[in-house]
Scaffold this active site. Structure first.
Site, PDB file in Angstrom:
ATOM      1  N   ASP A 131       2.466  -4.240   8.113  1.00 57.44           N
ATOM      2  CA  ASP A 131       2.059  -3.471   7.942  1.00 57.44           C
ATOM      3  C   ASP A 131       0.390  -4.327   8.610  1.00 57.44           C
ATOM      4  O   ASP A 131       0.641  -4.767   7.929  1.00 57.44           O
ATOM      5  CB  ASP A 131       1.701  -2.665   6.670  1.00 57.44           C
ATOM      6  CG  ASP A 131       0.601  -2.117   6.409  1.00 57.44           C
ATOM      7  OD1 ASP A 131       0.378  -1.790   4.961  1.00 57.44           O
ATOM      8  OD2 ASP A 131      -0.238  -2.674   6.594  1.00 57.44           O
ATOM      9  N   GLN A 154      -5.019  -5.045   8.042  1.00 59.24           N
ATOM     10  CA  GLN A 154      -5.352  -6.335   7.402  1.00 59.24           C
ATOM     11  C   GLN A 154      -5.521  -7.175   8.155  1.00 59.24           C
ATOM     12  O   GLN A 154      -6.722  -8.169   8.736  1.00 59.24           O
ATOM     13  CB  GLN A 154      -5.121  -6.542   5.568  1.00 59.24           C
ATOM     14  CG  GLN A 154      -5.688  -5.527   4.652  1.00 59.24           C
ATOM     15  CD  GLN A 154      -7.195  -4.815   5.133  1.00 59.24           C
ATOM     16  OE1 GLN A 154      -7.977  -5.775   5.101  1.00 59.24           O
ATOM     17  NE2 GLN A 154      -7.030  -3.503   4.639  1.00 59.24           N
ATOM     18  N   LYS A 193     -10.962  -0.573  10.632  1.00 60.68           N
ATOM     19  CA  LYS A 193     -10.235  -0.844   9.818  1.00 60.68           C
ATOM     20  C   LYS A 193     -11.337  -2.972  11.117  1.00 60.68           C
ATOM     21  O   LYS A 193     -11.588  -3.379  10.416  1.00 60.68           O
ATOM     22  CB  LYS A 193      -9.541  -1.608   9.069  1.00 60.68           C
ATOM     23  CG  LYS A 193      -9.188  -0.668   7.532  1.00 60.68           C
ATOM     24  CD  LYS A 193      -8.468  -1.319   7.328  1.00 60.68           C
ATOM     25  CE  LYS A 193      -7.078   0.016   6.584  1.00 60.68           C
ATOM     26  NZ  LYS A 193      -7.704   0.270   5.344  1.00 60.68           N
ATOM     27  N   CYS A 200      -4.506   2.574  -3.194  1.00 61.89           N
ATOM     28  CA  CYS A 200      -3.613   3.181  -2.717  1.00 61.89           C
ATOM     29  C   CYS A 200      -2.593   1.603  -3.168  1.00 61.89           C
ATOM     30  O   CYS A 200      -1.576   1.322  -2.085  1.00 61.89           O
ATOM     31  CB  CYS A 200      -3.709   2.972  -1.715  1.00 61.89           C
ATOM     32  SG  CYS A 200      -5.217   4.305  -1.024  1.00 61.89           S
ATOM     33  N   HIS A 239       0.693  -0.951   0.313  1.00 61.41           N
ATOM     34  CA  HIS A 239       0.443  -0.121  -0.050  1.00 61.41           C
ATOM     35  C   HIS A 239       0.876   1.522  -0.147  1.00 61.41           C
ATOM     36  O   HIS A 239       1.590   1.043   0.372  1.00 61.41           O
ATOM     37  CB  HIS A 239      -0.589   0.307   1.407  1.00 61.41           C
ATOM     38  CG  HIS A 239      -1.779   1.118   1.009  1.00 61.41           C
ATOM     39  ND1 HIS A 239      -1.470   2.289   1.616  1.00 61.41           N
ATOM     40  CD2 HIS A 239      -3.603   0.847   1.768  1.00 61.41           C
ATOM     41  CE1 HIS A 239      -2.826   3.113   1.797  1.00 61.41           C
ATOM     42  NE2 HIS A 239      -3.599   2.244   1.627  1.00 61.41           N
TER      43      HIS A 239
END
Lengths: 409, 155
Positions: free
Chosen positions: A202, A205, A228, A366, A125
């Site tokens: 990261d 998610q 999220k 993104c 991303h």
């Protein structure tokens, strides 16, 4: 398929799911962009502002103590949720983007010399690309890109080959927002640590789709966003190993993060407050803890299993369209379904689906370099959450038939 | 108005046709002006080429990739602008922009020639998130007139 998951009950927990869109029932398949909020979270926020709100830390009055307790209790909830060793390894930030910016400026940049290397992957991303580009520009370091396969998996052998004596840091996405790929990060971190290279994940998610145990993962830094994870916007978490965080200079400076200020000399506060300048998003932290408690009550493994079933069902249905090409076909995937419909731009597809009440995301997600690598301008992406149903997948498929009709394909 | 109707209006035959078979869709080797346009929202990308002589648009073409709305709009634009004067073209842009954004503008007594075909994009009014797709080609045309060095965008 049988599983004990009382869906109807959970859908009732989310007030927004009763909304009508264009006169149709809402089918919200844009969860990878952001998730909807359960009443428990909305109520917590309301209660907090109604009965416990004040500024935190250093207040001697009742409400300030109450708010501080709630804020710091949230930190502990998160510490337990991701299994960090101590609460001071949990830093509240605005989101994943801010967390990565913080690590890049305060941990990696001071350690970089011209010619040093940072590794990221093709599927990142922008939040996990641009901060590294910036510090490379600032220091003369070089950004190296781990290639991926056409299926959207990291080329692990190529990754190993990319490691050199000049590699100073690795930052990779745990679960890809565009492809749904679950990367073999434990293995990757093992290899990195054999070479004494710190790794950031990261987790924007992954925190939603699987149980995160930072001890088991072994990552040195882990970042995620609250919104999220069924929590409020504007709040996120940076996890970092204490030994690293302690040695890092602060990111933003001002109030809260200081110990003593004079015009001659200013000293900084300890962890975690060193990295929390200014009044934090107090309600955000409290709301995030409520979200975590809510889903922990259901069980992340159950949620992941449900999302997997939805993904399998949706995938089976969608590949029956001649013109559909799946983007992201890794063996190990989370509940994210990206695809292109040949002959129809994602944007047009999205508009037609929207008219049927179906919310998907269309565009580059993104991840412009990833789109380029996969040879597409944009994809349409359906991403699932605990409250989505098989019936909703049917509506989505039916809406795709409309696309077929309108474009005479 | 049923939503089915709105969708059918937006994606009516003319637009589907112009998307499938865009007119004046080529790179103009000997252009006097050209500019690139980009819609960062969804990746629509196109270049508009112009051949301007004595303030007249003697030739116009475009090339690029994007959604049906942006492609159809660009195609319709080239048809509308061919052989128009710069001033007429600018007026058309004004009216087209007003059309898709549902603005009321002071229209002159004289109807703007070329608008009739463009009204086929009126449906975009009901889809605010797609207005930028419809206007990208026009912004790019504008940039070409001014010979902007950086790519035009709808931002």
């Amino acid at each position: 398929m049988s599983y004990e998951f009382n869906l109807a009950h959970f859908r009732n927990d989310f007030p927004i799911l009763n909304e009508k869109v264009r006169g149709k029932d809402l089918v919200y398949f844009d969860n990878a962009a952001s998730a909807q909020k359960p009443a428990a979270v909305i109520q917590t926020l309301e209660n907090f502002y109604q009965s416990a709100y004040a500024n935190v830390h250093r207040g001697v009055h009742y409400l300030s103590e109450k708010a501080t307790d709630l804020y710091e209790a949230s930190r502990t909830t998160i510490k337990n949720f991701i299994n960090s060793q101590v609460p001071e390894e949990v830093i509240f930030v605005r989101g994943t983007t801010e967390a990565i910016n913080l690590v890049s400026q305060c941990f990696v940049k001071p350690r970089l010399n011209a010619g040093d290397e940072i590794l990221i992957s093709t599927m990142e991303h922008h939040a996990n690309i641009v901060p590294w580009q910036v510090i490379c520009e600032q220091t003369g370091a070089v950004l190296k890109i781990i290639p991926i396969t056409d299926e959207g998996e990291i080329c692990f052998d190529e990754f190993v080959k990319l490691i050199s004596p000049k590699t100073k840091f690795i930052s990779v996405v745990h679960i890809s927002n565009a492809l749904g790929t679950i990367n073999p990060v434990e293995k990757l971190i093992d290899v990195a640590h054999q070479h004494d290279i710190p790794v950031m994940l990261d987790g924007a998610q992954s925190v939603v789709h699987q149980k995160i145990d930072v001890q088991k993962l072994g990552c040195d830094f882990f970042a995620f966003s609250g919104h999220k994870l069924y929590g409020p916007t504007g709040i996120g978490v940076l996890y970092g190993k204490k030994s690293f965080l302690e040695k890092m200079p602060p990111y933003q400076v001002g109030g809260e993060m200081i110990r003593k200020v004079s015009f001659e000399k200013t000293t900084y506060n300890d962890l975690p407050h060193k990295f929390e300048a200014g009044t934090p998003h107090i309600a955000g932290a409290v709301g995030l803890a409520a979200a975590i408690n809510y889903i922990a009550g259901i069980g992340l493994e159950k949620i992941a299993a449900h999302e997997k079933s939805l993904l399998e069902y949706a995938t089976q249905q969608i590949i029956q369209f001649n013109h559909v090409r799946l983007i992201g076909t890794a063996k190990d995937k989370a509940g994210i379904l990206s695809f292109v419909y040949e002959g129809v731009h994602a944007h047009d597809l999205g508009t037609i689906l929207d008219q049927e009440g179906v919310a998907v995301r269309t565009g580059h997600h993104c991840c412009m370099p990833l789109m380029s690598r996969m040879n597409v301008a944009a994809t349409a992406r359906a991403s699932f959450a605990l409250y989505n149903t098989f019936e909703e997948v049917d509506v989505f498929i039916h809406a795709l038939k409309k696309v077929q009709e309108i474009f005479s394909l | 108005m049923s939503d089915n109707f709105l969708l059918r209006e937006l994606y009516q035959e003319v637009i589907i046709d112009h998307n499938k078979n865009p007119r004046h869709f080529y790179v103009m080797e000997k252009c006097t002006h050209h500019a690139e346009g980009y819609n960062p929202l969804c990746g629509d990308q196109l270049t508009v080429y112009l051949q301007i002589e004595n303030n007249l648009i003697k030739d116009i073409s475009f090339k690029g990739q994007g959604c049906a709305i942006s492609t159809a709009s660009a195609s319709l634009m080239t048809e509308a602008l061919l052989n128009k004067s710069i001033d007429e073209a600018k007026l058309l842009f004004q009216h087209f922009h007003a059309l898709v954004t549902h603005e009321n503008i002071q229209s002159s007594e004289v109807s703007v020639s070329g608008m009739e075909k463009l009204t086929v994009l009126k449906g975009v009014q009901e889809f605010p998130s797609r207005v930028k797709c419809a206007t990208l080609a026009w912004h790019t045309f504008s940039a070409a007139l001014n010979q902007q060095k950086t790519p035009a965008s709808t931002e």
